[in-house]
Scaffold this motif. Structure first.
Motif, PDB file in Angstrom:
ATOM      1  N   ARG A 140       0.838  -1.181   0.000  1.00  0.00           N
ATOM      2  CA  ARG A 140       0.000   0.000   0.000  1.00  0.00           C
ATOM      3  C   ARG A 140       0.880   1.239   0.000  1.00  0.00           C
ATOM      4  NH1 ARG A 140      -4.512  -0.060   4.480  1.00  0.00           N
ATOM      5  NH2 ARG A 140      -4.974  -1.909   3.264  1.00  0.00           N
ATOM      6  N   LEU A 182       2.056   5.298  -9.386  1.00  0.00           N
ATOM      7  CA  LEU A 182       0.919   4.462  -8.988  1.00  0.00           C
ATOM      8  C   LEU A 182      -0.208   4.529 -10.008  1.00  0.00           C
ATOM      9  CD1 LEU A 182       0.673   5.047  -5.142  1.00  0.00           C
ATOM     10  CD2 LEU A 182       1.338   2.966  -6.328  1.00  0.00           C
ATOM     11  N   ARG A 183      -0.449   5.732 -10.536  1.00  0.00           N
ATOM     12  CA  ARG A 183      -1.483   5.845 -11.574  1.00  0.00           C
ATOM     13  C   ARG A 183      -1.102   5.038 -12.814  1.00  0.00           C
ATOM     14  NH1 ARG A 183      -1.906  11.284  -9.596  1.00  0.00           N
ATOM     15  NH2 ARG A 183      -0.318  11.969 -11.087  1.00  0.00           N
ATOM     16  N   ARG A 197       0.824   2.391 -12.858  1.00  0.00           N
ATOM     17  CA  ARG A 197       0.690   0.977 -12.538  1.00  0.00           C
ATOM     18  C   ARG A 197      -0.768   0.552 -12.554  1.00  0.00           C
ATOM     19  NH1 ARG A 197       3.159  -2.242  -7.284  1.00  0.00           N
ATOM     20  NH2 ARG A 197       2.084  -4.210  -7.677  1.00  0.00           N
ATOM     21  N   ALA A 198      -1.665   1.395 -12.040  1.00  0.00           N
ATOM     22  CA  ALA A 198      -3.091   1.063 -12.058  1.00  0.00           C
ATOM     23  C   ALA A 198      -3.599   0.939 -13.485  1.00  0.00           C
ATOM     24  CB  ALA A 198      -3.880   2.131 -11.300  1.00  0.00           C
ATOM     25  N   GLU A 221      -2.336  -2.374 -14.871  1.00  0.00           N
ATOM     26  CA  GLU A 221      -3.061  -3.518 -14.329  1.00  0.00           C
ATOM     27  C   GLU A 221      -4.466  -3.603 -14.918  1.00  0.00           C
ATOM     28  OE1 GLU A 221      -2.800  -2.977 -10.148  1.00  0.00           O
ATOM     29  OE2 GLU A 221      -0.761  -3.830 -10.019  1.00  0.00           O
ATOM     30  N   GLU A 222      -5.088  -2.438 -15.171  1.00  0.00           N
ATOM     31  CA  GLU A 222      -6.394  -2.454 -15.828  1.00  0.00           C
ATOM     32  C   GLU A 222      -6.264  -3.011 -17.243  1.00  0.00           C
ATOM     33  OE1 GLU A 222      -9.926   0.685 -17.153  1.00  0.00           O
ATOM     34  OE2 GLU A 222      -8.131   1.379 -16.109  1.00  0.00           O
ATOM     35  N   ASN A 237       4.812  -7.449 -15.413  1.00  0.00           N
ATOM     36  CA  ASN A 237       3.688  -7.303 -14.496  1.00  0.00           C
ATOM     37  C   ASN A 237       3.450  -8.547 -13.661  1.00  0.00           C
ATOM     38  OD1 ASN A 237       1.976  -4.629 -14.825  1.00  0.00           O
ATOM     39  ND2 ASN A 237       2.856  -5.109 -16.820  1.00  0.00           N
ATOM     40  N   THR A 297       3.730  -8.499  -9.655  1.00  0.00           N
ATOM     41  CA  THR A 297       2.637  -8.987  -8.819  1.00  0.00           C
ATOM     42  C   THR A 297       3.144  -9.964  -7.769  1.00  0.00           C
ATOM     43  OG1 THR A 297       1.082  -8.716 -10.663  1.00  0.00           O
ATOM     44  CG2 THR A 297       0.405 -10.162  -8.857  1.00  0.00           C
TER      45      THR A 297
END
Length: 445
Positions: A18, A207-208, A210-211, A214-215, A404, A408
């Motif tokens: 986090r 982080l954006r 990476r998000a 992942e999407e 990725n 993970t």
């Protein structure tokens, strides 16, 4: 094992699941350092004014206020060392305490006639940089009220009105020192604080990114899973047709045709296996397909299967893992390693090497080829989707998935070019993410 060259690029493993904004802690650290400087500066100034300029000051009360400031700074240091995130309210209270201490010292040393009254501006500017809008506006109101209160209630310093003497005037000298102090502290600390804020913005941008990646993986997974379901029926139909053909007289009389039908059935079975693997990676039928094995056996079997199904001329496999550990065969890890090997084979059809090693609690998988190597732009954007040197639509997804999947699992991927030609891709995975925890024996329970 070869170490990456200076042009190597790696994707770091995340240190925590986090995101924690550390800019508040860093800003609190800057305030603590600034407060120590203020303590030292006040001691020097009081001594110079009282004993050097022979201007009488209430030393007992002023040093008592300094003691309170030191105690508050020690408490702030203990709070900072807890490592918990610093809130806007805590920074606001810290600056209010600084304003209160400054006001008390100014009240005892001339109020608004003290040239160091302009240090209020330092507090206001720090509040504008560090605090939310309402807090910084409140700080402006508080400092303005303190200034007005000093003008109404404090006793002026016993200084001669000799401003016309220029730098020979003690008041002008005090203003010069105050200006230089304000300017130097603002230059140093605002620069540091802005650096902290830029680091925070960079982490948020990462982080954006990476998000978004992942999407993208989720969309690809849904597309692959749907395609696998759709391919099931036509593949089954082709398997039935080829089975019927093997028994038809028109084909049994021609051994060459039978051999070609057998090859077609082999390739069809491979397609069905790939489709099953896609569904398995999507989470379907995992309980039926997961098999307990060991790290060494898993990698040996994977390597043998890859060697048998690819047209590789020379493949060197070196497993130096050492003491074997139990694990569950994971199709995701298998596909990740195969993607690295496939990329190496495409770049270097005649020679590929894979080395397996263990570095403390890390599983190291190194794949080397003798191809043209990575372009510099590719190394700079390793693992980004659709970044490929092959120039075909949809290229670059192999390494994107490798990076990725490794990330993970808490691992990392690094790549660099060899000086003698070719490229090296190293995948590092924490053993805790792939091995099974051994259950204690009954005697140990």
């Amino acid at each position: 094992m070869p170490r990456p060259t200076p042009e190597a690029v790696s994707t770091p493993a995340p240190h925590a699941p986090r995101f924690r904004d550390a800019s508040g802690l860093k800003n609190m650290e800057q305030l603590i350092q600034l407060r120590w400087i203020a303590v030292i500066g006040q001691i020097v100034t009081i001594e110079v004014v009282h004993y050097g300029l022979q201007i009488r000051l209430p030393l007992g009360a002023m040093f008592a206020i300094l003691g309170c400031l030191v105690a508050f700074n020690i408490a702030s240091l203990l709070r900072w060392r807890t490592g918990r995130a610093i809130t806007n309210g805590e920074l606001f209270v810290a600056l209010l305490v600084d304003v209160a201490m400054l006001s008390a010292q100014l009240y005892l040393s001339g109020g608004t006639t003290n040239p160091f009254v302009f240090l209020y501006l330092l507090q206001v500017i720090l509040g504008a940089v560090l605090l939310e809008a309402w807090s910084s506006a409140t700080l402006v109101v508080v400092t303005s009220l303190c200034f007005a209160g000093l003008a109404l209630f404090s006793r002026p310093l016993d200084l001669p009105l000799d401003h016309d003497r220029g730098l020979a005037s003690p008041y002008v000298q005090g203003m010069l020192v105050c200006f230089a102090l304000n300017a130097a502290l603002l230059l140093i600390f605002v620069t540091r604080i802005n650096g902290n804020l830029r680091e925070r913005d960079a982490r948020l941008a990462g982080l954006r990114q990476r998000a978004a990646e992942e999407e993208h993986i989720v969309r690809m997974g849904l597309l692959a899973s749907g395609a696998a379901h759709e391919l099931g029926t036509p593949l089954a139909t082709l398997a039935v047709i080829l089975g019927d053909w093997r028994r038809m007289p028109e084909f049994t009389a021609h051994p060459e045709l039978l051999q070609e039908i057998g090859e077609m059935q082999t390739q069809l079975q491979r397609c069905k296996t790939i489709v099953s693997g896609v569904l398995l990676s999507a989470g379907e039928a995992r309980g039926e397909s997961s098999v307990e094995t060991t790290v060494g056996t898993f990698l040996d079997d994977l390597t043998q299967e890859w060697r048998d199904t690819r047209p590789v001329t020379s493949f060197v496999y070196d497993n130096r893992f050492g003491h074997d550990l139990p694990m569950v065969s994971d199709s995701t890890v298998k596909q990740m390693i195969c993607n690295v090997l496939d990329n190496a084979l495409e770049a270097s059809p005649y020679w590929v090497r894979m080395e397996i090693d263990r570095d403390d609690d890390q599983l190291q998988i190194t794949v080397t080829d003798r191809g043209p190597g990575f372009a510099t732009s590719m190394l700079a954007e390793l693992g980004k989707p659709y970044r490929s040197s092959k120039g075909r639509p949809g290229g670059g997804l192999g390494l994107f998935l490798v990076v990725n999947v490794a990330r993970t699992l808490g691992g990392s991927v690094a790549a660099h070019n060899r000086s003698e030609g070719g490229a090296v891709v190293r995948v590092s995975l924490p053993l805790s993410a792939v091995v099974l925890e051994e259950e204690p024996d009954d005697d140990e329970r």
